[in-house]
Design an enzyme around this catalytic site. Structure first.
Site, PDB file in Angstrom:
ATOM      1  N   HIS A 133      -5.233  -3.654  -2.253  1.00  0.00           N
ATOM      2  CA  HIS A 133      -4.501  -2.855  -3.211  1.00  0.00           C
ATOM      3  C   HIS A 133      -4.480  -3.013  -4.954  1.00  0.00           C
ATOM      4  O   HIS A 133      -4.125  -2.343  -5.805  1.00  0.00           O
ATOM      5  CB  HIS A 133      -3.676  -2.016  -3.016  1.00  0.00           C
ATOM      6  CG  HIS A 133      -3.699  -1.066  -1.416  1.00  0.00           C
ATOM      7  ND1 HIS A 133      -4.254  -0.095  -1.765  1.00  0.00           N
ATOM      8  CD2 HIS A 133      -3.536  -1.807  -0.742  1.00  0.00           C
ATOM      9  CE1 HIS A 133      -3.995   0.386  -0.096  1.00  0.00           C
ATOM     10  NE2 HIS A 133      -3.710  -0.968   0.483  1.00  0.00           N
ATOM     11  N   SER A 192       0.863  -1.371   0.362  1.00  0.00           N
ATOM     12  CA  SER A 192      -0.138  -0.012  -0.011  1.00  0.00           C
ATOM     13  C   SER A 192       0.754   0.787   0.050  1.00  0.00           C
ATOM     14  O   SER A 192       0.185   2.262  -0.440  1.00  0.00           O
ATOM     15  CB  SER A 192      -0.826   0.311   1.246  1.00  0.00           C
ATOM     16  OG  SER A 192      -0.893  -0.085   2.140  1.00  0.00           O
ATOM     17  N   LYS A 227     -11.714   0.129  -0.845  1.00  0.00           N
ATOM     18  CA  LYS A 227     -10.789   0.498  -2.095  1.00  0.00           C
ATOM     19  C   LYS A 227     -11.415   0.282  -2.958  1.00  0.00           C
ATOM     20  O   LYS A 227     -12.699   1.323  -3.244  1.00  0.00           O
ATOM     21  CB  LYS A 227      -9.246  -0.324  -1.932  1.00  0.00           C
ATOM     22  CG  LYS A 227      -9.282   0.337   0.031  1.00  0.00           C
ATOM     23  CD  LYS A 227      -7.406  -0.050  -0.309  1.00  0.00           C
ATOM     24  CE  LYS A 227      -6.960  -0.854   1.342  1.00  0.00           C
ATOM     25  NZ  LYS A 227      -7.345   0.136   2.094  1.00  0.00           N
TER      26      LYS A 227
END
Ligand code: PMP
Length: 394
Positions: free
Chosen positions: A213, A185, A244
């Site tokens: 991610h 990240s 996300k």
């Protein structure tokens, strides 16, 4: 250390930032205008510190699904799924996640943090050994702590170092658990998953990959590094988050392990916390459909990431990794990073300020997360703000 002393030392580190004239913990986004725009300190600001990779937070399908669920099923579940029962939508989302990854089952957790806590601490226990990458997210460290297992860290992304340490464990390596992230990240660098899979197969260990991610970002269908590296069938557990690219809150673990049913009930972060509200589940299901068919979104995201990456490079900045949705500008000096972050905020650009010990090395980072929803003009404005800072300070 006594708790007062511990808290005082944490506050001292915070005060160091405040005395410098910046307080990244106190940023208030006064208005959210779009997935990539807000008002901060009264100024229109480009949001590039969000992890909203596909820009789905305002998508009409997700908003409509959430509204419908809210009206039909109410605001919350008011309890844990084990004690109070699952809503049908929880199970439906689990079936959809399992089908998406072509695995036999999925477990939905209330956050991505809890997905790591719950998965790691149910698979490993006292007497077991968990091998983790040195740059692992806090939720992986905390999951290990909750498990009571022994923890061995290997050098970041170094599968040979992992193999060396597994070898030292002897026969017990076959019971070991390895945890890596698909994309890290802070710097946005990818794990060499093919090599990690080869090592885990050599020793007969099990592998968890946290795709927080990379879900929605990489792979043809957005299934992350496991898809990009073509190891979907060989990874034992995939953990991820809804917070996300799916633009919501929640987490999951998918697997074809026979232990999935019991893992759910063995997991304290599943058993002892309230389940996600129906509106969250409904919007996440809508987002997952968009993500699955989202090759255009991924193309836009990749174009934006390339534009930002190339633009920052042209100003001479050092970046953390090849092109990816996380573009981290590496700044050696902490005070330089603080003043730059403050300058950018005043110029209407919000990025993440990351300073040691939260960063992998001793360097500070200005971490930009790119979104498919950024316009080319926003990406250019972002680059130019960085460039202006450089021309004023060189
Ligand atoms: N894993 C990784 C690698 C993350 O970066 C994060 C969040 N930053 C999480 C897990 C936790 O996800 P959540 O915010 O959904 O709790």
């Amino acid at each position: 250390m006594k708790s007062n002393q511990r808290l005082a030392s944490i506050e001292a580190a915070h005060q160091e930032l405040v005395e410098f004239g910046v307080d990244p913990f106190a940023v208030e986004i006064e208005e959210i205008v779009s997935p990539t725009g807000g008002i901060i300190q009264g100024r229109p600001t480009i949001l590039a510190g969000t992890n909203n990779y596909l820009g789905l937070t305002f998508h009409p399908d997700c908003v409509a699904a959430a509204k419908k669920a809210l009206e039909e099923q109410g605001t919350g579940t008011t309890g844990s799924r084990m004690a109070n029962g699952s809503y049908a939508c929880h199970r439906e989302l689990e079936r959809e996640l399992a089908a998406f990854y072509e695995k036999s089952d999925a477990i939905v957790f209330s956050t991505g943090y809890q997905a790591n806590l719950g998965t790691i601490s149910s698979i490993a226990g006292p007497g077991d050994t968990v091998f983790i990458d040195a740059d692992s997210h806090a939720s992986i460290y905390d999951g290990c702590q909750l498990s009571g297992a022994s923890v061995i860290r290997f050098r970041h992304n170094d599968y040979e170092d992992l193999a060396k340490r597994l070898r030292r464990l002897g026969e017990a390596a076959a019971d070991a658990l390895i945890v890596v992230e698909g994309v890290y990240s802070m710097l946005g660098d990818r794990a060499p998953l093919k090599e990690f899979v080869r090592v885990k197969n050599e020793f007969g260990a099990r592998l968890i990959v946290d795709e927080a991610h990379s879900l929605g970002v990489l792979g043809e269908r957005g299934r992350g590094v496991v898809e990009e590296a073509d190891v979907l069938d060989e990874v034992d557990f995939i953990v991820g988050t809804f917070s996300k690219s799916l633009g919501n809150t929640g987490g999951f673990c998918v697997s074809s392990s026979d232990n999935m049913a019991v893992l759910r009930y063995a997991s304290r972060p599943y058993v002892f916390t309230a389940s996600l509200p129906p509106a969250t589940i409904a919007a996440t299901r809508a987002a997952l459909k968009l993500l699955d068919k989202g090759s255009d979104l991924r193309k836009r995201l990749h174009n934006n990431a390339t534009r930002l990456h190339d633009g920052l490079k042209s100003f001479g900045f050092t970046l953390g990794a090849p092109v990816n949705a996380v573009v981290a500008v590496v700044i050696g000096d902490k005070s330089e990073a603080l003043s730059m972050w403050d300058y950018l905020l005043k110029a209407g650009v919000y990025v993440n300020l990351m300073v040691p010990p939260a960063t992998p090395g001793s360097e500070s980072l200005l971490r930009c997360s790119v979104s498919a929803a950024h316009s080319a003009a926003q990406i250019d404005a972002l680059c130019n703000a960085f460039g202006e800072w450089r021309s004023r300070n060189s």
